[in-house]
Write a protein that holds these residues in place. Structure first.
Motif, PDB file in Angstrom:
ATOM      1  N   UNK A 142      -2.689   3.108 -15.585  1.00  0.00           N
ATOM      2  CA  UNK A 142      -1.561   3.999 -15.834  1.00  0.00           C
ATOM      3  C   UNK A 142      -1.880   5.454 -15.596  1.00  0.00           C
ATOM      4  N   UNK A 143      -2.856   5.742 -14.725  1.00  0.00           N
ATOM      5  CA  UNK A 143      -3.345   7.115 -14.557  1.00  0.00           C
ATOM      6  C   UNK A 143      -2.279   8.078 -14.045  1.00  0.00           C
ATOM      7  N   UNK A 144      -1.230   7.580 -13.393  1.00  0.00           N
ATOM      8  CA  UNK A 144      -0.245   8.476 -12.771  1.00  0.00           C
ATOM      9  C   UNK A 144       0.504   9.345 -13.786  1.00  0.00           C
ATOM     10  N   UNK A 145       0.537   8.932 -15.049  1.00  0.00           N
ATOM     11  CA  UNK A 145       1.217   9.743 -16.057  1.00  0.00           C
ATOM     12  C   UNK A 145       0.266  10.316 -17.103  1.00  0.00           C
ATOM     13  N   UNK A 146      -1.034  10.078 -16.931  1.00  0.00           N
ATOM     14  CA  UNK A 146      -2.001  10.608 -17.895  1.00  0.00           C
ATOM     15  C   UNK A 146      -3.025  11.531 -17.262  1.00  0.00           C
ATOM     16  N   UNK A 147      -3.132  11.505 -15.954  1.00  0.00           N
ATOM     17  CA  UNK A 147      -4.170  12.270 -15.265  1.00  0.00           C
ATOM     18  C   UNK A 147      -3.527  13.054 -14.122  1.00  0.00           C
ATOM     19  N   UNK A 148      -3.383  14.355 -14.296  1.00  0.00           N
ATOM     20  CA  UNK A 148      -2.767  15.185 -13.267  1.00  0.00           C
ATOM     21  C   UNK A 148      -3.819  15.931 -12.445  1.00  0.00           C
ATOM     22  N   UNK A 149      -4.954  15.282 -12.245  1.00  0.00           N
ATOM     23  CA  UNK A 149      -6.046  15.905 -11.504  1.00  0.00           C
ATOM     24  C   UNK A 149      -5.821  15.789  -9.995  1.00  0.00           C
ATOM     25  N   UNK A 150      -6.603  16.566  -9.248  1.00  0.00           N
ATOM     26  CA  UNK A 150      -6.527  16.494  -7.790  1.00  0.00           C
ATOM     27  C   UNK A 150      -6.959  15.119  -7.294  1.00  0.00           C
ATOM     28  N   UNK A 151      -7.968  14.533  -7.952  1.00  0.00           N
ATOM     29  CA  UNK A 151      -8.409  13.193  -7.559  1.00  0.00           C
ATOM     30  C   UNK A 151      -7.276  12.185  -7.683  1.00  0.00           C
ATOM     31  N   UNK A 152      -6.553  12.243  -8.793  1.00  0.00           N
ATOM     32  CA  UNK A 152      -5.475  11.288  -9.027  1.00  0.00           C
ATOM     33  C   UNK A 152      -4.328  11.512  -8.055  1.00  0.00           C
ATOM     34  N   UNK A 153      -3.938  12.766  -7.871  1.00  0.00           N
ATOM     35  CA  UNK A 153      -2.845  13.046  -6.928  1.00  0.00           C
ATOM     36  C   UNK A 153      -3.235  12.640  -5.512  1.00  0.00           C
ATOM     37  N   UNK A 154      -4.479  12.877  -5.143  1.00  0.00           N
ATOM     38  CA  UNK A 154      -4.929  12.482  -3.815  1.00  0.00           C
ATOM     39  C   UNK A 154      -4.877  10.985  -3.608  1.00  0.00           C
ATOM     40  N   UNK A 155      -5.194  10.217  -4.661  1.00  0.00           N
ATOM     41  CA  UNK A 155      -5.166   8.759  -4.546  1.00  0.00           C
ATOM     42  C   UNK A 155      -3.740   8.254  -4.352  1.00  0.00           C
ATOM     43  N   UNK A 156      -2.795   8.809  -5.111  1.00  0.00           N
ATOM     44  CA  UNK A 156      -1.395   8.392  -4.963  1.00  0.00           C
ATOM     45  C   UNK A 156      -0.884   8.753  -3.573  1.00  0.00           C
ATOM     46  N   UNK A 157      -1.200   9.969  -3.136  1.00  0.00           N
ATOM     47  CA  UNK A 157      -0.747  10.392  -1.801  1.00  0.00           C
ATOM     48  C   UNK A 157      -1.335   9.481  -0.720  1.00  0.00           C
TER      49      UNK A 157
END
Length: 502
Positions: A475-490
């Motif tokens: 569920x990291x998309x709503x708990x982790x707003x880091x660059x790593x997390x955003x990069x993974x979703x993108x």
């Protein structure tokens, strides 16, 4: 003095508690192992009318005859159903309810959901009512006990005793729904988790943090937990340890899940990317997020996990994470599709698969959608639903995406139909592209299914692209707003869209 009322699971009776009861009495407790109607006592043989209500009445009479100031009532497996029914009737008499390797049934739930044999479960559900000839369900024997729960740790002599003393279970006790008024909802509760079945305190904390909303109540300070490193029948495999745990539970001890009740649930926090709003159309349980386009566009259908209670509000299609994914996809030129499927229990996977298939057909028929370019994107325990398209990929399916997925039934998930095993189905996926987002801080049991899936995919040369989020968790998309997390979703989104447009 504390009095313990001990209620066993299906096919067993008061005899199963013999060693635990002796140890509790040695510690000075009053003990009442329950013998329910139709479970082997010749004085209460039961009949076609024996049902859950009968067993609730049995326990109410037992409780009414106890003089002790405090009554701790323990329900093992099926036994939690009559336990909760009796506690609802006599809440003022109950000091604590103990769930011994048991589920969390609510008002309207029937124990038939616990029956691991799919054919038997369907037969029970279709019965209009037990007759003189088929009002009882035969007990398991030998290796069949393993299907009803882990037999880890049970001595050979005790297993033989189970075979010898087990009796048929009245069918009505499985099929009659539990009825609760809510009178006992505030009682202190303790869960005793037998870890050989794959569920422990780590799993509970994971469910409270990242699971469906109904698990939030497990963070209540009135709820405590213990673990036993044994199988599903600790009264036979670890009677001394179980007796000790019950005494400690009665004293109010146990692990509390560290989560503030007022804290916003993970699944309702904001999406990690600031994406523009898009037009949304809602038809039945399906939402379409539309891109700016004059011609039919490919579509990504997002499939949530679960089980999710049918009473959960908001429903998954309104959770910020899924809304964010749909808007992001639509902003990049594809149609984002989100649906509420009916995975309300582990026995609902077939129904949920039907819901997904019906939604896909509706979407493919929409003139704004290119029906030959569809991606299916599964999350969490919804990952098991990917088994069907992986086993027989339809020509219109251009990609399957999996994000922190469950890819084989977890330990203790024996109720899940064997059809839903992506680790086996991937061998038939051929050249179908698969985009798998893997989080580094995953629950250990779920991570094991991902590892098994990737090994199977490698053996059959399936085309799996792994998007790693080393510091991410479920569920990291709503708990982790880091660059790593955003990069993974993108990266995952653009990879999926690339397969749709390539």
């Amino acid at each position: 003095m504390t009095a313990f009322v001990l209620v066993s699971g299906p096919f067993t009776g008061d005899w199963v508690w013999q060693e635990v009861a002796a140890r509790l009495r040695e510690a000075g407790a009053e003990v009442h192992p329950a013998m329910l109607t139709g479970m082997g006592d010749h004085r209460r043989p039961g009949g076609p009318g024996t049902d859950l209500g009968t067993h609730v009445e049995d326990l109410v009479r037992l409780i009414d005859g106890i003089d002790a100031a405090e009554v701790v009532i323990v329900g093992h497996d099926y036994g939690i159903h009559p336990v909760l029914g009796a506690a609802d009737r006599r809440p003022e008499r109950i000091a604590r309810v103990v769930y011994l390797d048991a589920g969390m049934p609510e008002d309207g739930d029937a124990a038939v959901a616990l029956v691991p044999d799919h054919a038997l479960r369907e037969r029970l559900l279709q019965q209009s009512g037990p007759s003189e000839s088929d009002w009882r369900v035969p007990p398991p024997q030998g290796d069949e006990w393993q299907r009803w729960g882990s037999t880890d740790g049970i001595p050979a002599e005790a297993l033989a005793r189970m075979d010898r003393l087990a009796v048929p279970q009245p069918a009505g006790t499985f099929t009659q729904p539990l009825r609760l008024s809510g009178a006992a909802s505030g009682l202190p509760t303790t869960g005793v988790l037998c870890t050989a079945g794959g569920v422990g305190i780590e799993t509970v904390e994971f469910l409270v943090r990242s699971g469906p909303p109904q698990f939030r109540r497990l963070a209540d300070p009135q709820v405590s937990f213990f673990e036993l490193a044994t199988g599903h029948w600790p009264m036979l495999s670890s009677p001394g340890e179980l007796a000790s745990v019950l005494l400690r539970a009665a004293a109010g001890e146990g692990h509390r899940v560290a989560a503030a009740p007022s804290e916003q649930p993970d699944h309702l926090r904001s999406f990690l990317m600031d994406v523009p709003e898009r037009p949304r159309e809602r038809v039945g349980r399906t939402d379409l997020y539309l891109p700016d386009a004059d011609e039919p566009r490919p579509a990504v259908v997002f499939v949530h996990g679960g089980p999710v209670s049918p009473d959960a509000r908001p429903t998954p299609r309104d959770w910020p994470g899924f809304v964010g994914y749909c808007r992001y996809v639509a902003s990049l030129g594809a149609v984002g599709v989100m649906l509420d499927h009916r995975l309300h229990a582990l026995t609902d996977y077939a129904r949920a698969a039907e819901d997904v298939a019906a939604a896909v057909e509706r979407v493919r028929a929409d003139p704004r959608v290119d029906g030959e370019r569809i991606a299916l994107w599964y999350f969490s325990a919804g990952g098991l639903l990917s088994a069907d398209p992986l086993a027989e990929p339809p020509p219109w399916l251009r990609c399957v995406a999996l994000t922190y997925p469950v890819l084989a039934p977890l330990p203790g998930w024996g109720l899940v139909d064997s059809r839903f095993r992506p680790v086996a189905a991937v061998g038939s996926a051929g050249r179908l592209p698969v985009v798998l987002t893997r989080v580094g801080r995953e629950n250990a049991a779920i991570a094991a299914t991902v590892g098994e899936f990737l090994s199977a995919a490698e053996n059959c040369k399936a085309g799996v692209e792994v998007v790693d989020v080393p510091l991410g968790r479920h569920g990291f998309e709503t708990t982790d707003h880091s660059e790593e997390a955003r990069g993974a979703v993108e990266r995952a989104v653009r990879s999926v869209l690339g397969h749709l447009t390539g």
